[in-house]
Design an enzyme around this catalytic site. Structure first.
Site, PDB file in Angstrom:
ATOM      1  N   GLU A  39      33.467  37.802  53.077  1.00 47.53           N
ATOM      2  CA  GLU A  39      33.729  36.856  51.978  1.00 47.53           C
ATOM      3  C   GLU A  39      33.299  37.366  50.611  1.00 47.53           C
ATOM      4  O   GLU A  39      33.593  36.734  49.606  1.00 47.53           O
ATOM      5  CB  GLU A  39      33.057  35.512  52.266  1.00 47.53           C
ATOM      6  CG  GLU A  39      31.556  35.606  52.250  1.00 47.53           C
ATOM      7  CD  GLU A  39      30.858  34.398  51.646  1.00 47.53           C
ATOM      8  OE1 GLU A  39      31.497  33.378  51.398  1.00 47.53           O
ATOM      9  OE2 GLU A  39      29.644  34.511  51.431  1.00 47.53           O
ATOM     10  N   ASN A  40      32.575  38.503  50.567  1.00 52.66           N
ATOM     11  CA  ASN A  40      32.151  39.072  49.279  1.00 52.66           C
ATOM     12  C   ASN A  40      32.805  40.432  49.012  1.00 52.66           C
ATOM     13  O   ASN A  40      32.346  41.185  48.153  1.00 52.66           O
ATOM     14  CB  ASN A  40      30.629  39.251  49.231  1.00 52.66           C
ATOM     15  CG  ASN A  40      29.864  37.990  49.549  1.00 52.66           C
ATOM     16  OD1 ASN A  40      29.124  37.940  50.519  1.00 52.66           O
ATOM     17  ND2 ASN A  40      30.048  36.962  48.736  1.00 52.66           N
ATOM     18  N   HIS A  68      32.579  31.657  49.812  1.00 60.29           N
ATOM     19  CA  HIS A  68      33.427  32.423  48.890  1.00 60.29           C
ATOM     20  C   HIS A  68      34.835  32.688  49.429  1.00 60.29           C
ATOM     21  O   HIS A  68      35.627  33.356  48.759  1.00 60.29           O
ATOM     22  CB  HIS A  68      32.756  33.750  48.532  1.00 60.29           C
ATOM     23  CG  HIS A  68      31.581  33.585  47.619  1.00 60.29           C
ATOM     24  ND1 HIS A  68      31.690  33.078  46.339  1.00 60.29           N
ATOM     25  CD2 HIS A  68      30.255  33.823  47.811  1.00 60.29           C
ATOM     26  CE1 HIS A  68      30.500  33.038  45.784  1.00 60.29           C
ATOM     27  NE2 HIS A  68      29.602  33.478  46.656  1.00 60.29           N
TER      28      HIS A  68
HETATM   29 FE   FE2 Z   1      28.159  33.173  51.309  1.00 59.17          FE
END
Ligand code: FE2
Length: 267
Positions: A39-40, A68
């Site tokens: 998610e990053n 995210h």
């Molecule tokens: Fe997170």
């Protein structure tokens, strides 16, 4: 069965170390299945279709998400078309994508990955505990291995989820804080557990982001944009080994025999 879970991949440095090290780890440790939190992956915030494809091409079989997951608008259209890219299951009904994926690992065993998100110090989404119950019910009996990525801020909420699912899934791994915890263990009913796997990215910043910008924000409290940090790039993972010949757990899934923390670095 040997399953590698790669902690939150942050930005270009995180992707780079996966590119450099993952294939060797998979062959040296005879890994059957690779799951990673992504998610990053896009500069620390979200993931794009191109980056998801890049990670899948590097040998990651399933990518999990978190708060995210929704940051890049192009991913909203992509989620329904790429079932191997998960987002937390306990977001409101009707959101794009899915929180669970079922597939077949290299060794021929069927597996399921469930992605949940905590609510303590986070957005007030649906209850991840009841969601875990309803999602696990959907998994067919031929699925041998079940892993849950509990993406959460509070250690208490993750520890609670570990105990709640002990004996029902093969592993519960925590993500999101980007700081690895040293509490990995196999719970009494056979579920491998760790509160946080840690981060795959640069450790010379603040949880992956450039430290000057973060410190400045702590000093002045003003809104700021953060860039991905650099230096001391680590790939933090856990390796879950299952007991393939022993009795299954209460839900008929494989029990874990061991969980081991692994850390690889490039400078
Ligand atoms: Fe997170």
């Amino acid at each position: 069965m040997r399953v590698l879970f790669v902690g939150d991949i942050v930005g270009a440095p995180g992707r780079l170390i996966v590119h450099d090290r993952l294939a060797d780890v998979v062959s040296q440790r005879q890994i059957d299945l690779v799951i990673a939190n992504g998610e990053n992956a896009a500069s620390g915030f979200g993931i794009t279709p191109r980056l998801a494809q890049e990670l899948l091409n590097l040998g990651i079989h399933v990518i999990t998400g978190g708060n995210h997951s929704w940051d890049r608008k192009e991913v909203l259209e992509y989620l329904p078309h790429e079932p191997r890219l998960l987002r937390p299951a306990n977001f409101p009904e009707g959101n794009p994508g899915s929180g669970m994926y079922t597939g077949t690992a290299k060794n021929g065993m069927k597996y399921a990955v469930l992605n949940l998100q905590g609510r303590v110090f986070m957005t007030q989404i649906d209850d991840p505990f009841h969601k875990a119950d309803s999602e696990l019910e959907k998994i067919t009996t031929d699925v041998a291995f079940v892993l849950v990525d509990m993406h959460a801020e509070a250690t208490s909420e993750k520890v609670a989820m570990g105990w709640y699912l002990d004996g029902r899934v093969t592993a519960v791994v925590g993500t999101h804080t980007h700081v690895a915890t040293a509490d990995e263990r196999v719970l009494p009913q056979g579920t491998a557990y760790i509160t946080d796997v840690g981060m795959t990215g640069p450790h010379r910043g603040v949880i992956g982001m450039d430290r000057e910008g973060i410190i400045k924000k702590f000093l002045n409290g003003l809104p700021a944009r953060f860039d991905v940090a650099s230096g001391d790039v680590q790939m933090n993972c856990v390796l879950v080994e299952t007991d393939d010949d022993g009795p299954p757990n209460a839900a008929g899934r494989l029990r874990a025999r061991a969980i081991e923390r692994l850390r690889f670095s490039i400078d």
